[in-house]
Structure formats: C-alpha cells, structure tokens
Design a protein around this motif. Sequence first.
Motif, PDB file in Angstrom:
ATOM      1  N   ASP A 170      42.486  25.795  50.146  1.00 44.42           N
ATOM      2  CA  ASP A 170      43.893  26.214  50.024  1.00 44.42           C
ATOM      3  C   ASP A 170      44.049  27.737  50.075  1.00 44.42           C
ATOM      4  OD1 ASP A 170      42.758  26.917  47.683  1.00 44.42           O
ATOM      5  OD2 ASP A 170      44.089  25.735  46.387  1.00 44.42           O
ATOM      6  N   ASP A 171      42.954  28.454  50.375  1.00 44.83           N
ATOM      7  CA  ASP A 171      42.943  29.919  50.453  1.00 44.83           C
ATOM      8  C   ASP A 171      43.194  30.607  49.112  1.00 44.83           C
ATOM      9  OD1 ASP A 171      42.255  30.218  53.099  1.00 44.83           O
ATOM     10  OD2 ASP A 171      44.325  30.213  53.822  1.00 44.83           O
ATOM     11  N   ARG A 172      43.195  29.831  48.017  1.00 46.39           N
ATOM     12  CA  ARG A 172      43.428  30.470  46.712  1.00 46.39           C
ATOM     13  C   ARG A 172      42.233  31.331  46.308  1.00 46.39           C
ATOM     14  NH1 ARG A 172      44.061  27.408  40.842  1.00 46.39           N
ATOM     15  NH2 ARG A 172      44.086  29.331  39.608  1.00 46.39           N
ATOM     16  N   TYR A 173      41.050  30.872  46.697  1.00 42.74           N
ATOM     17  CA  TYR A 173      39.842  31.600  46.307  1.00 42.74           C
ATOM     18  C   TYR A 173      39.067  32.061  47.544  1.00 42.74           C
ATOM     19  CZ  TYR A 173      40.478  29.284  41.762  1.00 42.74           C
ATOM     20  OH  TYR A 173      40.973  28.827  40.566  1.00 42.74           O
ATOM     21  N   LEU A 174      38.302  33.147  47.366  1.00 40.82           N
ATOM     22  CA  LEU A 174      37.313  33.587  48.353  1.00 40.82           C
ATOM     23  C   LEU A 174      35.964  33.615  47.635  1.00 40.82           C
ATOM     24  CD1 LEU A 174      36.303  34.911  51.005  1.00 40.82           C
ATOM     25  CD2 LEU A 174      37.025  37.115  50.083  1.00 40.82           C
ATOM     26  N   VAL A 212      30.178  35.299  43.614  1.00 43.82           N
ATOM     27  CA  VAL A 212      31.429  35.833  43.075  1.00 43.82           C
ATOM     28  C   VAL A 212      32.585  35.010  43.640  1.00 43.82           C
ATOM     29  CG1 VAL A 212      32.927  37.869  42.920  1.00 43.82           C
ATOM     30  CG2 VAL A 212      30.442  38.163  43.007  1.00 43.82           C
ATOM     31  N   VAL A 213      33.504  34.629  42.758  1.00 40.17           N
ATOM     32  CA  VAL A 213      34.728  33.954  43.193  1.00 40.17           C
ATOM     33  C   VAL A 213      35.891  34.928  43.001  1.00 40.17           C
ATOM     34  CG1 VAL A 213      36.328  32.058  42.778  1.00 40.17           C
ATOM     35  CG2 VAL A 213      33.864  31.654  42.628  1.00 40.17           C
ATOM     36  N   TRP A 214      36.595  35.216  44.105  1.00 40.51           N
ATOM     37  CA  TRP A 214      37.753  36.121  44.078  1.00 40.51           C
ATOM     38  C   TRP A 214      39.009  35.261  44.141  1.00 40.51           C
ATOM     39  CZ3 TRP A 214      36.053  41.297  44.166  1.00 40.51           C
ATOM     40  CH2 TRP A 214      34.716  41.470  44.553  1.00 40.51           C
ATOM     41  N   GLU A 215      40.008  35.608  43.336  1.00 40.94           N
ATOM     42  CA  GLU A 215      41.238  34.812  43.318  1.00 40.94           C
ATOM     43  C   GLU A 215      42.366  35.587  43.990  1.00 40.94           C
ATOM     44  OE1 GLU A 215      43.611  31.974  40.182  1.00 40.94           O
ATOM     45  OE2 GLU A 215      42.889  33.894  39.444  1.00 40.94           O
ATOM     46  N   ARG A 216      43.228  34.841  44.664  1.00 35.85           N
ATOM     47  CA  ARG A 216      44.317  35.484  45.402  1.00 35.85           C
ATOM     48  C   ARG A 216      45.372  36.035  44.457  1.00 35.85           C
ATOM     49  NH1 ARG A 216      45.965  34.647  51.360  1.00 35.85           N
ATOM     50  NH2 ARG A 216      47.531  36.260  51.463  1.00 35.85           N
ATOM     51  N   ILE A 217      45.746  37.273  44.648  1.00 33.04           N
ATOM     52  CA  ILE A 217      46.851  37.899  43.915  1.00 33.04           C
ATOM     53  C   ILE A 217      47.695  38.636  44.946  1.00 33.04           C
ATOM     54  CG2 ILE A 217      45.640  38.176  41.705  1.00 33.04           C
ATOM     55  CD1 ILE A 217      45.053  41.085  42.672  1.00 33.04           C
ATOM     56  N   ASP A 218      48.718  39.290  44.538  1.00 30.98           N
ATOM     57  CA  ASP A 218      49.557  39.977  45.518  1.00 30.98           C
ATOM     58  C   ASP A 218      49.278  41.472  45.595  1.00 30.98           C
ATOM     59  OD1 ASP A 218      50.741  37.702  46.380  1.00 30.98           O
ATOM     60  OD2 ASP A 218      52.268  37.734  44.818  1.00 30.98           O
ATOM     61  N   GLU A 219      49.078  42.112  44.455  1.00 29.90           N
ATOM     62  CA  GLU A 219      48.898  43.559  44.440  1.00 29.90           C
ATOM     63  C   GLU A 219      47.660  43.924  43.629  1.00 29.90           C
ATOM     64  OE1 GLU A 219      50.672  45.719  46.066  1.00 29.90           O
ATOM     65  OE2 GLU A 219      52.085  44.267  46.851  1.00 29.90           O
ATOM     66  N   PRO A 220      47.000  45.046  43.820  1.00 31.75           N
ATOM     67  CA  PRO A 220      47.142  45.959  44.969  1.00 31.75           C
ATOM     68  C   PRO A 220      46.411  45.397  46.191  1.00 31.75           C
ATOM     69  CG  PRO A 220      45.450  46.747  43.481  1.00 31.75           C
ATOM     70  CD  PRO A 220      46.040  45.537  42.832  1.00 31.75           C
ATOM     71  N   LEU A 277      44.617  41.823  48.072  1.00 31.06           N
ATOM     72  CA  LEU A 277      45.047  40.427  48.131  1.00 31.06           C
ATOM     73  C   LEU A 277      44.175  39.522  47.276  1.00 31.06           C
ATOM     74  CD1 LEU A 277      45.972  40.049  51.885  1.00 31.06           C
ATOM     75  CD2 LEU A 277      47.491  40.015  49.929  1.00 31.06           C
ATOM     76  N   TYR A 278      42.970  39.988  46.946  1.00 28.89           N
ATOM     77  CA  TYR A 278      42.067  39.180  46.124  1.00 28.89           C
ATOM     78  C   TYR A 278      41.495  40.035  45.008  1.00 28.89           C
ATOM     79  CZ  TYR A 278      42.141  35.160  49.240  1.00 28.89           C
ATOM     80  OH  TYR A 278      42.542  34.054  49.948  1.00 28.89           O
ATOM     81  N   ALA A 279      41.246  39.406  43.852  1.00 28.25           N
ATOM     82  CA  ALA A 279      40.640  40.119  42.725  1.00 28.25           C
ATOM     83  C   ALA A 279      39.532  39.274  42.143  1.00 28.25           C
ATOM     84  CB  ALA A 279      41.696  40.409  41.656  1.00 28.25           C
ATOM     85  N   LEU A 280      38.541  39.946  41.540  1.00 25.27           N
ATOM     86  CA  LEU A 280      37.397  39.230  40.990  1.00 25.27           C
ATOM     87  C   LEU A 280      37.850  38.315  39.853  1.00 25.27           C
ATOM     88  CD1 LEU A 280      33.950  40.802  40.386  1.00 25.27           C
ATOM     89  CD2 LEU A 280      34.825  39.131  38.795  1.00 25.27           C
ATOM     90  N   LYS A 281      37.499  37.031  39.946  1.00 26.04           N
ATOM     91  CA  LYS A 281      37.899  36.061  38.927  1.00 26.04           C
ATOM     92  C   LYS A 281      36.683  35.574  38.134  1.00 26.04           C
ATOM     93  CE  LYS A 281      40.840  33.048  37.045  1.00 26.04           C
ATOM     94  NZ  LYS A 281      41.923  33.474  36.143  1.00 26.04           N
ATOM     95  N   TYR A 282      35.651  35.095  38.859  1.00 24.90           N
ATOM     96  CA  TYR A 282      34.432  34.629  38.193  1.00 24.90           C
ATOM     97  C   TYR A 282      33.236  35.219  38.928  1.00 24.90           C
ATOM     98  CZ  TYR A 282      37.736  30.876  36.939  1.00 24.90           C
ATOM     99  OH  TYR A 282      38.814  30.167  36.517  1.00 24.90           O
ATOM    100  N   SER A 283      32.148  35.450  38.203  1.00 28.92           N
ATOM    101  CA  SER A 283      30.907  35.818  38.875  1.00 28.92           C
ATOM    102  C   SER A 283      29.733  35.355  38.032  1.00 28.92           C
ATOM    103  CB  SER A 283      30.832  37.334  39.118  1.00 28.92           C
ATOM    104  OG  SER A 283      30.609  38.002  37.897  1.00 28.92           O
ATOM    105  N   ASN A 284      28.601  35.192  38.692  1.00 28.98           N
ATOM    106  CA  ASN A 284      27.386  34.780  37.980  1.00 28.98           C
ATOM    107  C   ASN A 284      26.229  35.534  38.618  1.00 28.98           C
ATOM    108  OD1 ASN A 284      25.100  33.504  37.016  1.00 28.98           O
ATOM    109  ND2 ASN A 284      26.077  31.494  36.910  1.00 28.98           N
ATOM    110  N   SER A 285      25.677  36.490  37.883  1.00 29.37           N
ATOM    111  CA  SER A 285      24.624  37.336  38.439  1.00 29.37           C
ATOM    112  C   SER A 285      23.266  36.649  38.429  1.00 29.37           C
ATOM    113  CB  SER A 285      24.541  38.649  37.666  1.00 29.37           C
ATOM    114  OG  SER A 285      24.280  38.364  36.304  1.00 29.37           O
ATOM    115  N   LYS A 286      23.195  35.483  37.779  1.00 28.43           N
ATOM    116  CA  LYS A 286      21.935  34.746  37.776  1.00 28.43           C
ATOM    117  C   LYS A 286      22.186  33.329  38.312  1.00 28.43           C
ATOM    118  CE  LYS A 286      19.678  37.234  33.977  1.00 28.43           C
ATOM    119  NZ  LYS A 286      20.706  38.114  33.441  1.00 28.43           N
ATOM    120  N   GLY A 287      23.011  33.263  39.354  1.00 31.30           N
ATOM    121  CA  GLY A 287      23.353  31.950  39.917  1.00 31.30           C
ATOM    122  C   GLY A 287      22.133  31.201  40.425  1.00 31.30           C
ATOM    123  N   HIS A 288      21.201  31.941  41.034  1.00 37.11           N
ATOM    124  CA  HIS A 288      19.933  31.383  41.503  1.00 37.11           C
ATOM    125  C   HIS A 288      18.836  32.338  41.061  1.00 37.11           C
ATOM    126  CE1 HIS A 288      21.133  28.141  44.490  1.00 37.11           C
ATOM    127  NE2 HIS A 288      22.296  28.685  44.200  1.00 37.11           N
TER     128      HIS A 288
END
Length: 807
Positions: A631-635, A645-653, A655-666
């Motif tokens: 749905d293009d909500r996340y990148l 890193v999961v970026w979430e759609r916002i409007d300003e400044p 279009l996307y902002a950091l929402k979740y991240s995991n530095s030890k995902g693997h």
Amino acid sequence: MNISPEFVSVGGNRNPAAADWDVNGSGVLAFGADNCIALWDPQDEKLSGVQAVSNGHTKAVNAVKFFPTRSPSVSVLLSGAADNTIRIWRAQNNRKPKYECVKSVSGHANPITKIATLSGSDIFASGSSDGSVKIWKLVHDDRFTSIDVELLQTIALSPKYFPLILALAQLDTESMVLAVAGTRPTIQIFVSRDTQFQLSATLIGHEGWIRALDFTRETSDSSSDLLLASASQDKYIRLWRFHQGNELPAASSALNDPALGGLVKSLSNKAHWIESATSKHSITFEALLLGHEDWIYTASWRHRNDKLQLLSTSEDNSLAIWESDPTSGVWVCITRLGEISAQKGSTSATGSAGGFWIGLWSPDGNSVVSLGRTGSWRKWTYSSTEDMWTRQVAITGHVREVRGVTWSRDGSYLLSTSQDQTTRLFAEWKREGSAPSWHEFSRPQIHGYDLNCVDAISDTEFVSGADEKLLRVFDEPKGVAEILSKLCNIESRNTADLPDAANIPVLGLSNKAIQAVGDNEPVEEGEENERDAVDPASIVRKSALEFSHPPFEDHLARHLLWPETEKLYGHGYEISTVAVSRDSSLIATACRASSIDHAVIRLYDTKDWLEVKPALKAHSLTVTSLQFSPDDRYLLSVGRDRQWVVWERIDEPSLYALKYSNSKGHSRMILNCAWSPLEQPTFLTAGRDKSVKIWQIADSEVRLKGTVAANASITAIASSAKVMSGKAWFAFGTEAGEIGIASAKAEALDSVEVTMVSAESSPAKTINQIVWRPARSEEQGQQIAVAADDSSVRVYNIVGGSAQSAA
C-alpha cells in the motif's frame, strides 16, 4: 508442488571451440555458456530455444565436441574448461536430450583449449594452455553404459606454444594424422605409429596465429587425397593436400590465379614428406583463399550436393562458403552471409557485432549457424526454390552476470539487465497454430557501464542503475510498441505521440529519440558545416521496424533501443539498488557506500523527476535492497551493516521517516528483502547467515514470526503479490544457485513448507534476483523470473500442490 522450467536465455561463450552440432543422430547443438553447457535444437519448428543446461564445470567452458558413437540411440559429449578438466556426458537419443556427467578427467595443468575427435575411432585429443596435447582413448561397451578414459600419450609441444586448434584424420588403414596449431604461425603434423604420435612435418606460410584446422577427403572415396584447411589471424585460409604415393600430385592450377598477384612469390610449393608404417605421403600447398578482411576464427568442411564446400567465419562480421571452380580449380567464395561492414560503428550500439566467432554446418548441410560477440546465435537456411540463404529466428542471451530482472507492471514482458552492459526485453511470441515461444524482442539499453539494477515504472517505462552513479529512465518507442502488439498481443497505448525509435550518437551514452525515414525518402544532409552531416548509422528506415517474426540480432543491436527521457543524479558511487513505489509516483535508490554519508536512500518524484530532500539516513554501509509495501505506507531497506529499517510515509519534511529498525536483524549482512501481501504488514529479510526471517508489524512493534534455513547464503528473495489458497508464497535463491519455493498460512508463519527446484533445472551460480509475474490467475499457475551470475535469465512455472515440509 510442481516447478518446471518454462524458458532459459543464455549467451554463448566467445571461444571458437566452444560449440558443436551433433551430426550423429540427436541433432542437438551444444555450446559453452559461462561454466555450463547449453543444449539447443536449431531445427526445432516450435522455436523452444535452449532445451536444457548442464552444470558441472567450475569455470568457463572453452571446448565442446560430440563423440562419434556410431549408435543412433546414445549420444556422448566431451567438454573442456578453464577448470583444467575434461568432462564426459551421456544422453539417450530416444527422448528429450538430458546429458548426465559420467566421467571427469583431470590431466592437464592449465585450461583446456580444444578437443578433437575422429569418426570411426575411439581416440580423441585435447589441447591445453599448458603447452601440451594429450591423446586419449574412450573405453566403453557397445551401448556406452560404462565409459572410462585411458591416457595414451602426452605430446609436449616444442617450441612451446598454446595449441588453439587440433584436427584428427585417418591417414591410411594403419595410421592417423594429427594437425596442431595455435599461438605460432606454423602447423605441426604428427603421424601415429603403434598408438604413439611423432612429429613428421611443420607447415609454414601463415603470418599470424592459427585459429582453425579441419581435415576432409577430397571426394567420398576413402582413398582420395586428404585436404587440410587452415585459417589464421593473417586473414587468409590455406589449403594443403596430403597425397599418398612416391609421386607428387599434379600442381594446383590455383597457384597461377592472377588474383593472387604479387603474393605468388611467398606461396612456395615445397613438398613435405611424411611416412606411416605402411605408406608414404606428400604434403603440398594447394590454394590460398582471399576475401576476409579480419581475423578468421573457424573453417569447416562439408560435402554438399556432391560438391566440397568450406565454411569460414571472421572478425569482419561475415561468414563465407567457399567452393572450387570446376574448370579453373580456383577456390572462390560462392556465398557471403552476415553484416555489411559499412554499418560497423564504434560500439555494439551503433552496429558493430564484433565478429563471428563460431560457424557450424547443420547435420544435413542445408543450414549454418554462427555465434557473435554479443552471445547471440544467427541462423541461415538454404532455400532451393529461391536458390538463396535466408535468415531464420535463432536464440539470444546475456554473456555476463545478470544482475537485475523485472516484469512490466501488467506482467506482459520481462526486462533483464546485466554486467554485459545491456538491458534486454523478453516476451512470448504468440503464433496461430503453435504454442507460444519466448524471444528477445527489444534491447532497450546498450551502455558503456556495467548495469546493476532495473525496475518497471509503468507498462512502458523503466529505470535502470549502473556503475556510473546515476539512474536513467527509458520510455518505449513506437516501433517496439507495434512489434509487441503485433507479435505478442500486448496492447499498446496511444502511440501517435511517441518517437519511432532511438539511437546512440557516436561517442555518447544517452539514447536519443529519432523518427524513422520512409524507404524512398532522401536523407537530409547537414548544412555546409561538416559537423552537421548526418551519421548514416543513425538513420532508421520504416521497413526496418516491420516484423512478422521476432527481430534478428542485427535489428536488436541497432534499431530497437528505447529513448532515454530522464537522468537522476545525486549519488556519489555506483548504484546498488532501485525500487519504484506501487503507485509509480516515487523511485527509491541507494549506492555502494562505506560511510553513513553515502549509505543514504534518495527518493525521486516521477512527476517532475526531482529529488525529494532530505535523503533518508540510517545505514552505515551499502544498502543492498529496497522495497515499498503493497500500500506504499512503508519503505523497507536492508544493508551490509546487518540492519533492516522500516520507513513510514509522512507528509513533511520528507515523504518517509524512520519508524522501526533492527541493527541485529541477522548475524551477517542482509542481502535482500520483500514485502508479503498479508493483511497484517509482514516482510521478509534474507542474508549471508543462510536464513530467511519473517517479520510482522503489530501493536507498534516488529516481531520475528518465523525463520527458514538454507544450505548457503541467501542472495535473493521475492514474495508473490497475492495470497493464494489461504497462504503467503515466497521464493528465495542462494549463492550456490539453489531456488526454493515456500508457503505458509497467515496464522502459522513459523511452519513454512519449502519445495526446492531440482538441481538440473537450477542455475550454476549465485542468484541475484527473483520476481513473481504479476497479474496471473490461479488457473494459469504462477511464474517466477530468475537472474543469475551464470549469465542466464530463467522463467519457471509453479503449479501448486502438496509441498514437502521443511524445518
């Protein structure tokens, strides 16, 4: 679950010894394709292309030769490679050829350069860049159920040189003759006595490395003279006559040919004498064949219609058939096929094919095929009614690692991009009364840099990234849209405003849009100023864009480029990945990086093609993969710094902002990622730690829901676009070339069922990208396209069933 190969495209190795057409019954042409052997039947009326690919060698295949089995039910193939080994493959001819490796022989210290066989004998010879030739005997029973190899002799070439070419022939009832040549201008002739070959003569005359040797009897009578053709980088072919008896043969009248002019002095007719155990033979120079303008790579004999003919291929983009004039005895070129040298350009984009490296006769002698620099085969068949050779549809493929692959938005065609600096478009040719067959219909991009990634923006637009720090956007031209509409039933948009075609200006990298010119219209020359003069290679005639069949290689390389509409700047290093949002409004890209300043994700708006600033910063090393959620909500972004890193759609400044991240995902670098179509946001990551991890976003946190383990680093992962039979489906590929198809129920993501594609249908090297074909119904079955380092693009059919369970 049933997984079957639908289509394989792979280019041939540029080595004159790396292909052979079986005249012993199977009718199959085998050619080296990277470190594999591809099997193709050029006479197949269904045009099904490459039938199978045999994996086994660990380095590039340099030599391929069918062994004369004298049995219509079994076929034996010999291959030699840069891994210093010779492999022996066997297949039953009564079904679709499936070659199994029955023996691997290592005896040479360096890469194999050539294998020669002898009809009616179990002897074969191999040459290597270790400066030696080895004579082998194939030990087998009548039906070739058991096959072994015995080394009879090693000939150390003196003076030492690389044997590029070998030829074997029966000299008399007792003895064989072996001709060896290569990186010297001389030909060494060895005669066998009691299975041991001895150097008996050295033929001089050529002035460059010798690339081709071939023996034949002058007539079908086995007691007639033996003829040897030798072709060289000095642009000439020489013919030598082996005559039995103490008397010399009648002098060749061809030496008095006035066309040879001042060359006659250098054409000495000194006789060389060789002896076998039972007879004496003279070797005399017979004829010099002039006509090629560049290095000659192959020369091969064939008795056709009671005439002896010689087929030669050259770097001058031509293929010639030679015949002796019955009255004068002078050898003349009776047919010349290939490209007109006037259309040679500075790059493959402007027409230069880079020469023909291989030329082969068909078993019946009425077709010839040739392999060029671009890895594509060309085929001509003789029509007796028209008394001319006509072009036929053949096969094409990449010649270097295929880095990226993507379907058009509606799934109607496939784009692939490779380190061979081309982007290619494959689609299905839909003919009446015949099953659809896959072919290359356009070569949108021919570039000066290695290409790394590609994604479709719409059904008629795509973006690609290369080692040149910028991305380029291409739009479909009218000529290609009409070909796809006519031959593939792909509906085209309104084409009235589109340019007809595109070309690359000399010394340029950008494809420029051009309009086609009517066949009778004059080409407007520039003003007085020479700089405005029209480059003839840049003109496309309208007739060149009208096809009733898939385009030939000449058209692909010259007339079927796509015009470039935009360039996207901003990155400081080579582009590593690109992704287009589901609504086509945004392009996200990343480049190779070793610091947080360069490991940024840049977004571009497809309306005005401007960068949306600021860039997204989170990673510290190269971002390896990007994907927008359904749905293009996340990148989603993953990188070599082991984090997702999961970026979430916002409007300003931005279009996307950091929402979740995991530095030890693997535990090791993450190489690829994908979104699942489940209602609850779910994504997959795959990495060097040999695992796929399934993550789900719920209640403002991301939870690990399941893990799938593999035998090697997982380098590619892709999820199907919709839930089927209540399950989420995904495919993954590994560094070892394995492909797995997996499915899991939405409520039980921890129990994943995996089916592996059979090893014989899998690529031989790392899988770089997998994509599911969009817009497929469950009745049609699913398809995936796979890009791999073995230079292949493959499409697989997936028909659901009960999959075996995997931990």
